[in-house]
Design a protein around this motif. Structure first.
Motif, PDB file in Angstrom:
ATOM      1  N   ALA A 131       0.813  -1.660   0.199  1.00  0.00           N
ATOM      2  CA  ALA A 131       0.146   0.357  -0.143  1.00  0.00           C
ATOM      3  C   ALA A 131       0.878   1.056  -0.074  1.00  0.00           C
ATOM      4  CB  ALA A 131      -0.863  -0.050   0.691  1.00  0.00           C
ATOM      5  N   GLN A 132       1.883   1.595   1.399  1.00  0.00           N
ATOM      6  CA  GLN A 132       2.785   2.650   0.913  1.00  0.00           C
ATOM      7  C   GLN A 132       3.572   3.028   0.466  1.00  0.00           C
ATOM      8  OE1 GLN A 132       1.687   5.119   2.580  1.00  0.00           O
ATOM      9  NE2 GLN A 132       4.329   6.188   1.945  1.00  0.00           N
ATOM     10  N   ILE A 133       4.418   1.139  -0.051  1.00  0.00           N
ATOM     11  CA  ILE A 133       5.781   1.561  -0.799  1.00  0.00           C
ATOM     12  C   ILE A 133       5.379   1.369  -2.489  1.00  0.00           C
ATOM     13  CG2 ILE A 133       8.234   0.867  -1.441  1.00  0.00           C
ATOM     14  CD1 ILE A 133       7.532   2.630   1.405  1.00  0.00           C
ATOM     15  N   ILE A 134       5.173   0.514  -2.401  1.00  0.00           N
ATOM     16  CA  ILE A 134       4.230   0.762  -4.094  1.00  0.00           C
ATOM     17  C   ILE A 134       3.473   1.278  -4.941  1.00  0.00           C
ATOM     18  CG2 ILE A 134       3.944  -0.990  -6.047  1.00  0.00           C
ATOM     19  CD1 ILE A 134       5.166  -3.023  -4.302  1.00  0.00           C
ATOM     20  N   ALA A 135       1.500   1.022  -4.230  1.00  0.00           N
ATOM     21  CA  ALA A 135       1.070   2.299  -4.476  1.00  0.00           C
ATOM     22  C   ALA A 135       0.844   3.775  -4.472  1.00  0.00           C
ATOM     23  CB  ALA A 135      -0.930   1.217  -4.026  1.00  0.00           C
ATOM     24  N   ILE A 149      -4.576   5.443   3.343  1.00  0.00           N
ATOM     25  CA  ILE A 149      -4.361   3.844   3.839  1.00  0.00           C
ATOM     26  C   ILE A 149      -5.006   4.497   5.171  1.00  0.00           C
ATOM     27  CG2 ILE A 149      -2.680   2.805   4.001  1.00  0.00           C
ATOM     28  CD1 ILE A 149      -1.498   3.698   1.781  1.00  0.00           C
ATOM     29  N   ILE A 150      -5.227   3.302   5.425  1.00  0.00           N
ATOM     30  CA  ILE A 150      -5.842   3.147   6.636  1.00  0.00           C
ATOM     31  C   ILE A 150      -5.340   2.208   7.960  1.00  0.00           C
ATOM     32  CG2 ILE A 150      -7.774   3.225   8.722  1.00  0.00           C
ATOM     33  CD1 ILE A 150      -9.971   4.376   6.988  1.00  0.00           C
ATOM     34  N   TYR A 151      -4.197   2.342   8.942  1.00  0.00           N
ATOM     35  CA  TYR A 151      -4.135   0.903   9.310  1.00  0.00           C
ATOM     36  C   TYR A 151      -4.324   0.544  10.376  1.00  0.00           C
ATOM     37  CZ  TYR A 151       0.122   3.142   6.475  1.00  0.00           C
ATOM     38  OH  TYR A 151       0.614   3.061   5.245  1.00  0.00           O
ATOM     39  N   TYR A 152      -4.141  -0.659  10.251  1.00  0.00           N
ATOM     40  CA  TYR A 152      -4.757  -1.527  12.183  1.00  0.00           C
ATOM     41  C   TYR A 152      -3.669  -2.311  12.329  1.00  0.00           C
ATOM     42  CZ  TYR A 152      -9.387   0.849  10.167  1.00  0.00           C
ATOM     43  OH  TYR A 152     -10.639   1.241   9.966  1.00  0.00           O
ATOM     44  N   PRO A 153      -3.356  -1.357  13.858  1.00  0.00           N
ATOM     45  CA  PRO A 153      -2.545  -2.510  15.146  1.00  0.00           C
ATOM     46  C   PRO A 153      -3.133  -3.698  15.271  1.00  0.00           C
ATOM     47  CG  PRO A 153      -2.043  -0.154  15.346  1.00  0.00           C
ATOM     48  CD  PRO A 153      -3.946  -0.138  14.424  1.00  0.00           C
TER      49      PRO A 153
END
Length: 215
Positions: A131-135, A149-153
């Motif tokens: 999600a972060q590095i490529i998209a 982008i929503i991150y869920y720890p």
């Protein structure tokens, strides 16, 4: 070979599809299929990906006269726990390295925005990296808006609708092996509730603007 994407075009004419824009929601392998649809088909207004790869996986994708090869893989990089459950985190090759670069889906061709839902304890995909590095960086490099982008720890691969039982392991349909999805029960349950709301908010904003029923 009949193209999966071309077959999908017929779905847009169904009476259940209100239009004019269509929203896509994909999870895992379904995510890269949705990315392909958003990249090549007209009328896709918004796309949500839950723990998905941004490269084509498992089998080559055919669309018209184009073929996107499958991302390479190395089963030797998989780990097996003492209980006999497999961790497939290292199974797929890095899409940014040759010759795998050609398997990346050209999401910069998409007309609508993206929302990536990422479980930070995903043991199946490198969802954060995709999600972060490529998209995100690929879209920015092509002059497009970065995706949301929503991150869920503490959340694993299977972020399902609210109040579904937390799935930490299961037998993979294609691989035929028990695999570890990751995720802690409390964090996973909370993420399922919050992600459901976030997805509806995203579609409400980018589709017809009307209220969507919630649980």
């Amino acid at each position: 070979m009949t193209s999966l994407l071309e077959d999908t075009l017929s779905l847009f004419s169904l009476f259940q599809v209100k239009g004019p824009g269509v929203g896509l929601l994909g999870f895992s392998k379904g995510g890269d299929l949705c990315l392909s649809m958003a990249s090549f088909l007209k009328g896709i207004t918004a796309t949500v990906l839950i723990n998905s790869c941004v490269a084509n996986t498992i089998t080559p994708l055919h669309y018209k006269d184009m073929i996107i090869p499958s991302l390479g893989s190395d089963p030797g990089k998989c780990l097996k726990t003492d209980s006999g459950v497999w961790i497939y985190m290292g199974f797929w090759d890095n899409p940014l390295e040759e010759p795998n670069y050609h398997s990346i889906i050209p999401l910069e061709r998409a007309q609508g925005p993206f929302l990536f839902i990422v479980g930070m304890d995903d043991h199946g995909w490198k969802s954060d990296f995709y999600a972060q590095i490529i998209a995100s960086e690929r879209l920015e490099a092509h002059g497009k808006d970065r995706p949301q982008i929503i991150y869920y720890p503490g959340t694993g691969h299977c972020i399902e609708p609210p109040y579904f039982p937390v799935c930490r392991t299961s037998v993979h349909t294609v691989l035929g092996q028990p695999i570890l999805h990751g995720g802690e029960p409390k964090a996973q349950s909370w993420a399922q509730v919050d992600a459901w709301q976030q997805i509806q908010t995203f579609f409400r904003k980018h589709l017809n603007g009307k209220k969507i029923c919630t649980v």
